[in-house]
Design an enzyme around this catalytic site. Structure first.
Site, PDB file in Angstrom:
ATOM      1  N   THR A 123       0.890  -1.236  -0.078  1.00 36.24           N
ATOM      2  CA  THR A 123       0.003   0.074   0.050  1.00 36.24           C
ATOM      3  C   THR A 123       0.858   1.333  -0.146  1.00 36.24           C
ATOM      4  OG1 THR A 123      -0.249   0.035   2.375  1.00 36.24           O
ATOM      5  CG2 THR A 123      -2.079  -1.179   1.001  1.00 36.24           C
ATOM      6  N   GLY A 124       2.164   1.211   0.199  1.00 40.84           N
ATOM      7  CA  GLY A 124       3.023   2.400  -0.049  1.00 40.84           C
ATOM      8  C   GLY A 124       3.020   2.617  -1.351  1.00 40.84           C
ATOM      9  N   SER A 125       3.798   3.840  -1.775  1.00 39.31           N
ATOM     10  CA  SER A 125       3.836   4.336  -3.210  1.00 39.31           C
ATOM     11  C   SER A 125       4.558   3.489  -4.109  1.00 39.31           C
ATOM     12  CB  SER A 125       4.570   5.731  -3.301  1.00 39.31           C
ATOM     13  OG  SER A 125       5.749   5.742  -2.596  1.00 39.31           O
ATOM     14  N   GLU A 126       5.947   3.031  -3.489  1.00 36.93           N
ATOM     15  CA  GLU A 126       6.509   1.983  -4.397  1.00 36.93           C
ATOM     16  C   GLU A 126       5.856   0.762  -4.573  1.00 36.93           C
ATOM     17  OE1 GLU A 126       9.560   2.548  -6.137  1.00 36.93           O
ATOM     18  OE2 GLU A 126       8.803   4.704  -5.722  1.00 36.93           O
ATOM     19  N   LYS A 157      -3.779  -1.791   7.648  1.00 44.11           N
ATOM     20  CA  LYS A 157      -5.054  -1.631   6.692  1.00 44.11           C
ATOM     21  C   LYS A 157      -5.396  -3.186   6.562  1.00 44.11           C
ATOM     22  CE  LYS A 157      -3.278   2.184   4.239  1.00 44.11           C
ATOM     23  NZ  LYS A 157      -2.930   2.999   2.943  1.00 44.11           N
ATOM     24  N   ILE A 168      13.581  -5.833  -1.884  1.00 45.76           N
ATOM     25  CA  ILE A 168      14.186  -5.044  -2.808  1.00 45.76           C
ATOM     26  C   ILE A 168      14.656  -3.943  -2.017  1.00 45.76           C
ATOM     27  CG2 ILE A 168      13.217  -3.376  -4.211  1.00 45.76           C
ATOM     28  CD1 ILE A 168      12.549  -6.299  -5.368  1.00 45.76           C
ATOM     29  N   THR A 169      14.383  -3.620  -1.007  1.00 45.20           N
ATOM     30  CA  THR A 169      14.892  -2.490  -0.033  1.00 45.20           C
ATOM     31  C   THR A 169      16.404  -2.414  -0.067  1.00 45.20           C
ATOM     32  OG1 THR A 169      13.076  -2.959   1.560  1.00 45.20           O
ATOM     33  CG2 THR A 169      14.882  -1.362   2.032  1.00 45.20           C
ATOM     34  N   GLU A 170      16.842  -0.906  -0.273  1.00 43.34           N
ATOM     35  CA  GLU A 170      18.190  -0.449  -0.152  1.00 43.34           C
ATOM     36  C   GLU A 170      18.376  -0.026   1.119  1.00 43.34           C
ATOM     37  OE1 GLU A 170      21.198   2.536  -2.759  1.00 43.34           O
ATOM     38  OE2 GLU A 170      18.891   2.253  -3.265  1.00 43.34           O
ATOM     39  N   GLU A 220      30.882  -7.709  -9.919  1.00 42.28           N
ATOM     40  CA  GLU A 220      31.719  -6.193  -9.956  1.00 42.28           C
ATOM     41  C   GLU A 220      32.703  -6.309  -8.719  1.00 42.28           C
ATOM     42  OE1 GLU A 220      28.406  -3.889  -8.647  1.00 42.28           O
ATOM     43  OE2 GLU A 220      28.504  -4.726  -6.604  1.00 42.28           O
ATOM     44  N   HIS A 246      27.271   0.164  -5.013  1.00 39.12           N
ATOM     45  CA  HIS A 246      26.747  -0.741  -4.191  1.00 39.12           C
ATOM     46  C   HIS A 246      27.679  -0.693  -2.795  1.00 39.12           C
ATOM     47  CE1 HIS A 246      24.702  -3.245  -7.683  1.00 39.12           C
ATOM     48  NE2 HIS A 246      23.942  -2.467  -7.028  1.00 39.12           N
TER      49      HIS A 246
END
Length: 299
Positions: free
Chosen positions: A17-20, A43, A100-102, A211, A249
């Site tokens: 439900t967040g924007s991303e 929610k 996914i979180t950075e 890398e 990174h």
């Protein structure tokens, strides 16, 4: 066939439900992913409209799994809450959690990776674009319209280079593309993906993108020597990186002679992996590998 993610995967989104979360849930749905729910304790019980779909929101991952049979969770959760969210997914026996979180603290990743592994949950990420089995399912933020289904497997530390190789080889296509993330500690490694692609009957060849920093590519080279029979081509980002400076990174830092692109290239080439000097050259190497394989087949 594909690795880790198929057309039968049932996906929930923690933080939907967040924007991303909303933006990428819509993109996953458009790519054909079976998204069956979201998770937000504040929610719970609501329904959210995403495109033409109404997606139920659950208070916990366990509730979502019980109601939907979900077997994949994609996490769009702020760094401070990522460890708790990943542990919740593992407690609910989700087989695959895509983080996914950075910016997740390394000690948090170390803790939830070990916790999840002990409970049979595979973590992909953090700080990654996720994975896609083109034409089947997409879990994360990888653009679904830049390639097609095919018989190349791709594993990469870099999200951007994942996209570039997918686009460069779009006419041939991929079985699965996995962005494992570039943090010092990640849940799924090059070796994990190499093993899965080696065992996948619908993957004929593998692209591996590494890398600077750490020794993951050297360890992958040792694994390839002993266990991988399929052709592997690769690219190592960071040949011009200055010593002691993190490049993009969190794990991409060279200390002295350790973790240099040249050392990684040498290790991989010593076990027969062809290494391109640029991503485009890497794609051309893969084309030659596949052409050679076709020419060697009996008529």
């Amino acid at each position: 066939m594909a690795i880790f993610l198929t057309e039968n995967s049932r996906v929930i989104v923690q933080g939907m439900t967040g924007s991303e979360g909303m933006k990428h849930t819509a993109r996953m749905l458009a790519a054909g992913t079976t998204v069956v729910g979201g998770v937000n304790p504040r929610k719970a019980g609501e329904t959210v409209s995403v495109g033409s779909r109404d997606i139920p929101v659950f208070g916990t991952v366990a509730d979502a799994v019980a109601a939907t049979g979900a077997d994949v969770s994609v996490l769009f959760v702020p760094p401070a809450h990522t460890k708790a969210a990943a542990i919740e997914a593992a407690d609910a026996a989700i087989p695959l959690a895509v983080v996914i979180t950075e910016g997740v603290p390394v000690h948090d990743t170390a803790e939830f990776r070990a916790y999840a592994e002990a409970r049979g949950t595979r973590i992909i990420g953090p700080n990654c674009p996720g994975l896609i089995s083109p034409g089947r399912s997409n879990a994360g933020i990888i653009p679904a319209d830049i390639t097609k289904a095919g018989r190349i497997g791709l594993v990469s530390k870099s999200g951007t280079l994942t996209y570039q190789l997918m686009h460069e080889l779009r006419d041939i296509g991929f079985s699965t593309c996995v962005g494992i993330g570039g943090d010092p500690i990640v849940g799924t490694t090059h070796i994990d993906c190499l093993e899965a692609f080696e065992n996948d009957p619908d993957t004929d060849a593998i692209v591996m993108i590494g890398e600077i920093g750490g020794d993951a590519e050297e360890r992958a080279a040792a694994y390839i020597r002993e266990h991988v029979s399929k052709p592997v081509v690769g690219y190592v980002a960071g040949f011009t990186a200055p010593e002691g400076k993190t490049m993009g990174h969190a794990g991409a830092i060279v200390s002295g002679s350790s973790g240099t692109a040249a050392a990684k290239k040498a290790a991989l080439e010593s076990v027969g992996v062809q290494i391109g000097q640029t991503p485009s050259e890497t794609a051309q190497l893969m084309r030659r590998v596949l052409e050679s394989a076709l020419e060697s087949q009996p008529v």
